[in-house]
Design a protein around this motif. Structure first.
Motif, PDB file in Angstrom:
ATOM      1  N   ASP A 176      -5.185  -6.579   6.443  1.00  0.00           N
ATOM      2  CA  ASP A 176      -5.176  -7.135   7.795  1.00  0.00           C
ATOM      3  C   ASP A 176      -3.748  -7.216   8.330  1.00  0.00           C
ATOM      4  OD1 ASP A 176      -6.152  -8.218  10.153  1.00  0.00           O
ATOM      5  OD2 ASP A 176      -6.073 -10.285   9.407  1.00  0.00           O
ATOM      6  N   LYS A 177      -2.990  -6.134   8.110  1.00  0.00           N
ATOM      7  CA  LYS A 177      -1.600  -6.065   8.556  1.00  0.00           C
ATOM      8  C   LYS A 177      -1.280  -4.652   9.030  1.00  0.00           C
ATOM      9  CE  LYS A 177       0.368  -9.642   5.537  1.00  0.00           C
ATOM     10  NZ  LYS A 177       0.888 -10.498   6.649  1.00  0.00           N
ATOM     11  N   GLU A 178      -0.296  -4.566   9.928  1.00  0.00           N
ATOM     12  CA  GLU A 178       0.187  -3.262  10.348  1.00  0.00           C
ATOM     13  C   GLU A 178       1.232  -2.752   9.362  1.00  0.00           C
ATOM     14  OE1 GLU A 178       1.515  -2.886  14.337  1.00  0.00           O
ATOM     15  OE2 GLU A 178      -0.321  -3.690  15.215  1.00  0.00           O
ATOM     16  N   VAL A 179       1.174  -1.467   9.091  1.00  0.00           N
ATOM     17  CA  VAL A 179       2.107  -0.823   8.177  1.00  0.00           C
ATOM     18  C   VAL A 179       2.877   0.246   8.944  1.00  0.00           C
ATOM     19  CG1 VAL A 179       2.363   0.413   5.998  1.00  0.00           C
ATOM     20  CG2 VAL A 179       0.421  -1.138   6.332  1.00  0.00           C
ATOM     21  N   SER A 180       4.187   0.237   8.829  1.00  0.00           N
ATOM     22  CA  SER A 180       5.009   1.280   9.441  1.00  0.00           C
ATOM     23  C   SER A 180       5.197   2.407   8.437  1.00  0.00           C
ATOM     24  CB  SER A 180       6.384   0.723   9.842  1.00  0.00           C
ATOM     25  OG  SER A 180       6.256  -0.264  10.839  1.00  0.00           O
ATOM     26  N   SER A 212       5.432  11.555  -9.968  1.00  0.00           N
ATOM     27  CA  SER A 212       6.726  11.349  -9.328  1.00  0.00           C
ATOM     28  C   SER A 212       7.090   9.867  -9.284  1.00  0.00           C
ATOM     29  CB  SER A 212       6.715  11.921  -7.911  1.00  0.00           C
ATOM     30  OG  SER A 212       5.770  11.252  -7.101  1.00  0.00           O
ATOM     31  N   ASP A 213       8.359   9.607  -9.029  1.00  0.00           N
ATOM     32  CA  ASP A 213       8.853   8.232  -8.976  1.00  0.00           C
ATOM     33  C   ASP A 213       8.689   7.640  -7.587  1.00  0.00           C
ATOM     34  OD1 ASP A 213       9.776   8.041 -11.658  1.00  0.00           O
ATOM     35  OD2 ASP A 213      11.522   9.250 -11.130  1.00  0.00           O
ATOM     36  N   CYS A 214       8.591   6.316  -7.553  1.00  0.00           N
ATOM     37  CA  CYS A 214       8.448   5.599  -6.286  1.00  0.00           C
ATOM     38  C   CYS A 214       9.221   4.290  -6.377  1.00  0.00           C
ATOM     39  CB  CYS A 214       6.974   5.327  -5.999  1.00  0.00           C
ATOM     40  SG  CYS A 214       6.652   4.274  -4.549  1.00  0.00           S
ATOM     41  N   TYR A 215      10.001   4.008  -5.358  1.00  0.00           N
ATOM     42  CA  TYR A 215      10.730   2.742  -5.253  1.00  0.00           C
ATOM     43  C   TYR A 215       9.853   1.737  -4.510  1.00  0.00           C
ATOM     44  CZ  TYR A 215      13.898  -0.634  -3.045  1.00  0.00           C
ATOM     45  OH  TYR A 215      14.492  -1.787  -2.580  1.00  0.00           O
ATOM     46  N   VAL A 216       9.752   0.519  -5.046  1.00  0.00           N
ATOM     47  CA  VAL A 216       8.946  -0.531  -4.425  1.00  0.00           C
ATOM     48  C   VAL A 216       9.744  -1.821  -4.362  1.00  0.00           C
ATOM     49  CG1 VAL A 216       6.858  -1.944  -4.615  1.00  0.00           C
ATOM     50  CG2 VAL A 216       6.767   0.468  -5.244  1.00  0.00           C
ATOM     51  N   ASP A 217       9.711  -2.498  -3.215  1.00  0.00           N
ATOM     52  CA  ASP A 217      10.255  -3.859  -3.151  1.00  0.00           C
ATOM     53  C   ASP A 217       9.242  -4.749  -2.426  1.00  0.00           C
ATOM     54  OD1 ASP A 217      10.607  -3.530  -0.383  1.00  0.00           O
ATOM     55  OD2 ASP A 217      12.737  -3.095  -0.548  1.00  0.00           O
ATOM     56  N   ASN A 218       9.660  -5.924  -2.007  1.00  0.00           N
ATOM     57  CA  ASN A 218       8.738  -6.895  -1.427  1.00  0.00           C
ATOM     58  C   ASN A 218       8.223  -6.523  -0.042  1.00  0.00           C
ATOM     59  OD1 ASN A 218       8.376  -9.219  -3.242  1.00  0.00           O
ATOM     60  ND2 ASN A 218      10.611  -9.304  -3.178  1.00  0.00           N
ATOM     61  N   ASP A 236       7.741  -8.109   7.519  1.00  0.00           N
ATOM     62  CA  ASP A 236       8.140  -9.242   6.681  1.00  0.00           C
ATOM     63  C   ASP A 236       7.862  -8.907   5.220  1.00  0.00           C
ATOM     64  OD1 ASP A 236       8.728 -11.171   8.864  1.00  0.00           O
ATOM     65  OD2 ASP A 236       6.580 -10.921   9.273  1.00  0.00           O
ATOM     66  N   LYS A 237       8.366  -9.744   4.347  1.00  0.00           N
ATOM     67  CA  LYS A 237       8.091  -9.579   2.923  1.00  0.00           C
ATOM     68  C   LYS A 237       6.634  -9.947   2.649  1.00  0.00           C
ATOM     69  CE  LYS A 237      12.793 -10.435   1.264  1.00  0.00           C
ATOM     70  NZ  LYS A 237      13.646 -11.291   0.387  1.00  0.00           N
ATOM     71  N   VAL A 238       5.918  -8.999   2.076  1.00  0.00           N
ATOM     72  CA  VAL A 238       4.504  -9.242   1.790  1.00  0.00           C
ATOM     73  C   VAL A 238       4.223  -9.311   0.289  1.00  0.00           C
ATOM     74  CG1 VAL A 238       3.715  -8.180   3.930  1.00  0.00           C
ATOM     75  CG2 VAL A 238       4.036  -6.755   1.894  1.00  0.00           C
ATOM     76  N   GLY A 239       5.217  -8.939  -0.523  1.00  0.00           N
ATOM     77  CA  GLY A 239       5.051  -8.999  -1.971  1.00  0.00           C
ATOM     78  C   GLY A 239       4.740  -7.632  -2.573  1.00  0.00           C
ATOM     79  N   ASP A 241       2.516  -6.756  -4.805  1.00  0.00           N
ATOM     80  CA  ASP A 241       1.092  -6.420  -4.921  1.00  0.00           C
ATOM     81  C   ASP A 241       0.554  -5.821  -3.629  1.00  0.00           C
ATOM     82  OD1 ASP A 241       1.065  -7.297  -7.525  1.00  0.00           O
ATOM     83  OD2 ASP A 241       0.237  -9.286  -7.048  1.00  0.00           O
ATOM     84  N   ALA A 242       0.969  -6.370  -2.493  1.00  0.00           N
ATOM     85  CA  ALA A 242       0.497  -5.863  -1.210  1.00  0.00           C
ATOM     86  C   ALA A 242       1.018  -4.451  -0.952  1.00  0.00           C
ATOM     87  CB  ALA A 242       0.920  -6.804  -0.085  1.00  0.00           C
ATOM     88  N   VAL A 243       2.278  -4.224  -1.280  1.00  0.00           N
ATOM     89  CA  VAL A 243       2.856  -2.891  -1.087  1.00  0.00           C
ATOM     90  C   VAL A 243       2.129  -1.873  -1.964  1.00  0.00           C
ATOM     91  CG1 VAL A 243       4.926  -1.473  -1.340  1.00  0.00           C
ATOM     92  CG2 VAL A 243       5.119  -3.802  -0.431  1.00  0.00           C
ATOM     93  N   LYS A 244       1.863  -2.241  -3.214  1.00  0.00           N
ATOM     94  CA  LYS A 244       1.159  -1.330  -4.122  1.00  0.00           C
ATOM     95  C   LYS A 244      -0.281  -1.089  -3.657  1.00  0.00           C
ATOM     96  CE  LYS A 244       3.937  -2.562  -8.153  1.00  0.00           C
ATOM     97  NZ  LYS A 244       3.966  -3.220  -9.476  1.00  0.00           N
ATOM     98  N   GLN A 245      -0.886  -2.110  -3.020  1.00  0.00           N
ATOM     99  CA  GLN A 245      -2.229  -1.921  -2.499  1.00  0.00           C
ATOM    100  C   GLN A 245      -2.245  -0.843  -1.415  1.00  0.00           C
ATOM    101  OE1 GLN A 245      -5.262  -3.541  -3.523  1.00  0.00           O
ATOM    102  NE2 GLN A 245      -5.949  -1.764  -2.331  1.00  0.00           N
ATOM    103  N   VAL A 246      -1.234  -0.850  -0.573  1.00  0.00           N
ATOM    104  CA  VAL A 246      -1.141   0.182   0.460  1.00  0.00           C
ATOM    105  C   VAL A 246      -0.989   1.561  -0.176  1.00  0.00           C
ATOM    106  CG1 VAL A 246       0.289   1.090   2.326  1.00  0.00           C
ATOM    107  CG2 VAL A 246      -0.229  -1.349   2.238  1.00  0.00           C
ATOM    108  N   LEU A 247      -0.180   1.648  -1.232  1.00  0.00           N
ATOM    109  CA  LEU A 247      -0.023   2.928  -1.926  1.00  0.00           C
ATOM    110  C   LEU A 247      -1.326   3.410  -2.523  1.00  0.00           C
ATOM    111  CD1 LEU A 247       3.388   2.246  -3.747  1.00  0.00           C
ATOM    112  CD2 LEU A 247       3.025   3.708  -1.751  1.00  0.00           C
ATOM    113  N   ARG A 248      -2.094   2.461  -3.070  1.00  0.00           N
ATOM    114  CA  ARG A 248      -3.418   2.826  -3.614  1.00  0.00           C
ATOM    115  C   ARG A 248      -4.353   3.270  -2.495  1.00  0.00           C
ATOM    116  NH1 ARG A 248      -2.253  -1.340  -7.490  1.00  0.00           N
ATOM    117  NH2 ARG A 248      -2.938  -2.955  -6.037  1.00  0.00           N
TER     118      ARG A 248
END
Length: 253
Positions: A176-180, A212-218, A236-239, A241-248
């Motif tokens: 329930d968030k916008e992703v750039s 391949s490699d992937c850089y992840v932060d908050n 904003d910082k979403v954490g 887990d949220a970033v990895k969810q988008v990748l999935r």
């Protein structure tokens, strides 16, 4: 809008990154011409070992899966190489030609419609909606003073040199968030050297489905997929887990 350092940092070219000719120069340290041939064999071995050690020192922390001409690095010197490929079949409509990355053209259409025009397949699927609110929003400076009304949700595109940059937003149904999203498509020819460096806080490297490699932060991630370099981010910082969810949800993790 808050400044997203991750998204804004993408696309910087850093000549300090290692190029192939620099590697070849290091390899030649053990070959000093005819005079060198008269030196004892032991000394020659030491010189070659020193040259090898120097070359390895410059590669510490970097994956060799990708192309050394396209590198990502954090402030502590660790990083990886992007696995990018030339997209020679890309079509660049005349209206977008010679547009600057610092002043991209606004495409008043959905991302999927824009991608069809350019003959590219970029990351987007049914886990996300591209039907956003395209009403211009009020932009203010840090002092709260009005600057302009701006369309922030329509995709943007810049095509210059041998790169086409797409910036688009998606709505994550699960979060329930916008992703750039920023996608950099390389075409026509390779850069001699392309590097991105970011001063990061807490972060980690993960391995994607393709190895391949992937850089992840908050607040986002940087990676390459199907030959295209991507960055995704939130305001904003979403954490993690949220970033990895988008990748999935994008299908890369």
């Amino acid at each position: 809008m808050k400044n997203n350092k991750l998204i804004n940092a993408i696309g910087t070219v850093d000549d300090r990154h290692i190029r192939e000719d620099e590697f070849s120069g290091i390899a030649k340290l053990g070959d000093t011409g005819a005079a060198e041939k008269r030196k004892p064999k032991r000394l020659r071995v030491v010189l070659i070992a020193a040259a090898t050690a120097a070359a390895l020192a410059m590669c510490v922390g970097f994956s060799r899966l990708g192309d050394p001409r396209y590198s990502f690095k954090t402030g502590d010197g660790t990083g990886f190489y992007f696995e990018v490929k030339l997209k020679n079949d890309i079509i660049i409509p005349e209206e977008y030609r010679n547009t600057d990355v610092t002043d991209p053209a606004i495409a008043e259409k959905l991302p999927s419609e824009l991608f069809k025009e350019f003959n590219v397949n970029l990351l987007i699927n049914d886990n996300f909606s591209e039907e956003l609110d395209f009403t211009p929003v009020k932009i203010s400076n840090t002092n709260g003073e009005f600057v302009e009304m701006r369309d922030i949700n329509h995709p943007r595109v810049a095509a210059s040199g041998n790169m086409v940059v797409f910036e688009y937003r998606l709505y994550s149904k699960k979060l329930d968030k916008e992703v750039s999203v920023r996608a950099e498509v390389f075409c026509n020819s390779h850069f001699q050297s392309y590097g991105m460096e970011i001063d990061a806080g807490e972060y980690e490297y993960i391995t994607l489905k393709d190895g391949s490699d992937c850089y992840v932060d908050n607040s986002g991630a940087v990676f390459a997929h199907d030959g295209v370099k991507y960055s995704i981010g939130f305001e904003d910082k979403v954490g993690f887990d949220a970033v990895k969810q988008v990748l999935r949800d994008l299908g890369v993790l």
